[in-house]
Structures are given as structure tokens and as C-alpha cells.
Design a protein around this motif. Sequence first.
Motif, PDB file in Angstrom:
ATOM      1  N   ASP A  42      42.436  33.586  46.359  1.00 41.78           N
ATOM      2  CA  ASP A  42      43.106  33.814  45.090  1.00 41.78           C
ATOM      3  C   ASP A  42      42.162  34.285  43.996  1.00 41.78           C
ATOM      4  N   SER A  43      40.876  34.070  44.146  1.00 38.68           N
ATOM      5  CA  SER A  43      39.950  34.498  43.102  1.00 38.68           C
ATOM      6  C   SER A  43      39.932  36.018  42.968  1.00 38.68           C
ATOM      7  N   ILE A  44      40.228  36.737  44.047  1.00 37.64           N
ATOM      8  CA  ILE A  44      40.291  38.195  43.962  1.00 37.64           C
ATOM      9  C   ILE A  44      41.477  38.622  43.100  1.00 37.64           C
ATOM     10  N   ILE A  48      40.869  41.088  39.857  1.00 37.41           N
ATOM     11  CA  ILE A  48      41.563  42.369  39.700  1.00 37.41           C
ATOM     12  C   ILE A  48      42.503  42.325  38.501  1.00 37.41           C
ATOM     13  N   SER A  49      43.144  41.188  38.272  1.00 35.48           N
ATOM     14  CA  SER A  49      44.039  41.046  37.120  1.00 35.48           C
ATOM     15  C   SER A  49      43.287  41.229  35.803  1.00 35.48           C
ATOM     16  N   ILE A  50      42.142  40.593  35.686  1.00 31.97           N
ATOM     17  CA  ILE A  50      41.352  40.727  34.451  1.00 31.97           C
ATOM     18  C   ILE A  50      40.915  42.174  34.261  1.00 31.97           C
ATOM     19  N   ALA A  51      40.500  42.833  35.348  1.00 33.48           N
ATOM     20  CA  ALA A  51      40.069  44.232  35.248  1.00 33.48           C
ATOM     21  C   ALA A  51      41.224  45.136  34.813  1.00 33.48           C
ATOM     22  N   PHE A  55      41.525  47.169  31.303  1.00 33.44           N
ATOM     23  CA  PHE A  55      41.708  48.619  31.346  1.00 33.44           C
ATOM     24  C   PHE A  55      42.929  49.042  30.524  1.00 33.44           C
ATOM     25  N   ALA A  56      44.026  48.303  30.680  1.00 34.88           N
ATOM     26  CA  ALA A  56      45.247  48.621  29.931  1.00 34.88           C
ATOM     27  C   ALA A  56      45.032  48.434  28.429  1.00 34.88           C
ATOM     28  N   LEU A  57      44.318  47.391  28.047  1.00 37.64           N
ATOM     29  CA  LEU A  57      44.040  47.175  26.619  1.00 37.64           C
ATOM     30  C   LEU A  57      43.164  48.284  26.046  1.00 37.64           C
ATOM     31  N   LEU A  91      49.510  39.953  39.248  1.00 36.67           N
ATOM     32  CA  LEU A  91      48.363  39.355  39.927  1.00 36.67           C
ATOM     33  C   LEU A  91      47.925  38.057  39.244  1.00 36.67           C
ATOM     34  N   LEU A  92      48.034  38.011  37.930  1.00 35.84           N
ATOM     35  CA  LEU A  92      47.701  36.790  37.204  1.00 35.84           C
ATOM     36  C   LEU A  92      48.662  35.664  37.581  1.00 35.84           C
ATOM     37  N   LEU A  93      49.950  35.991  37.696  1.00 37.78           N
ATOM     38  CA  LEU A  93      50.931  34.990  38.118  1.00 37.78           C
ATOM     39  C   LEU A  93      50.689  34.552  39.563  1.00 37.78           C
TER      40      LEU A  93
END
Length: 127
Positions: A42-44, A48-51, A55-57, A91-93
Motif C-alpha cells: 500500500d505504500s506505493i 503515487i497519490s502524493i506525486a 503534479f495536479a496542483l 489511490l489515496l483512498l
Amino acid sequence: MLPTDKPFSEFAPAIRRARLDNLTIFEISESELTIIEKGSPDSIYLTISIALISFALALLCSIVLTEIKSNTVLFSFISLVAVGFVVGGVLLLLWRRSSNSVTECVATIRRRLPPEGEPVKNSATEV
């Protein structure tokens, strides 16, 4: 006996032992060992969610702060921002829902040990 010129004690390692007051041994199944060995996948999801959200921000800030004259470029930026937020959020969920697989496995193993002071039940002798 092996014919050697040197005595056996010369090859024996020096062994030092520090005694423990109490040693607890937990028995685990093959599936539990596999879960612990693989670790939490789950750490992946979190990485990827943070990245993607970052990127979107960054793209959202670019849209807000820059005057984009081409509708195609503007539409591309908006699409990338939407996809980044949606996929990053999903992915965060997923990470949040399933981040405890190893923790739950270890907790299950620890629950097998009876509280201190209770007699240990031996299933082999209770048949």
C-alpha cells in the motif's frame, strides 16, 4: 578421526551468550510469513497519490497564474489537472482502506499468546 596437524579447538568459533530473562516465541503460518515478507504494497499507493496530487496542483497553479491563449493547451491542462486529482484521490483512498495488512497480521499473531498468568492450553493433549 581426521588426520590434521592443528587441533580442532583452533577452528572452533568463540561463543558468547547473553542470557534473556524471558523469551517469547510466536508460531506463524506460511501465509502470515508471506504477508510479513512482502510487506505492505500500500505504500506505493501513497507515493503515487502524493506525486499525482502534487503534479495536479502545479498544473492548476500554472493555469491560474498564466494566460493561456490556445484552447487546446488550456483543455489539455484542465484534463491533466482533473485526471491527476481523481486518480490521486482514488489511490489515496485505496491506501487509507488497505494500509493495515501487515499490522493486522502481526496483531493476529500476537493475540494467540494468552495473557500472562493464564495456563497455556495444549491442543495435542486435549484430544
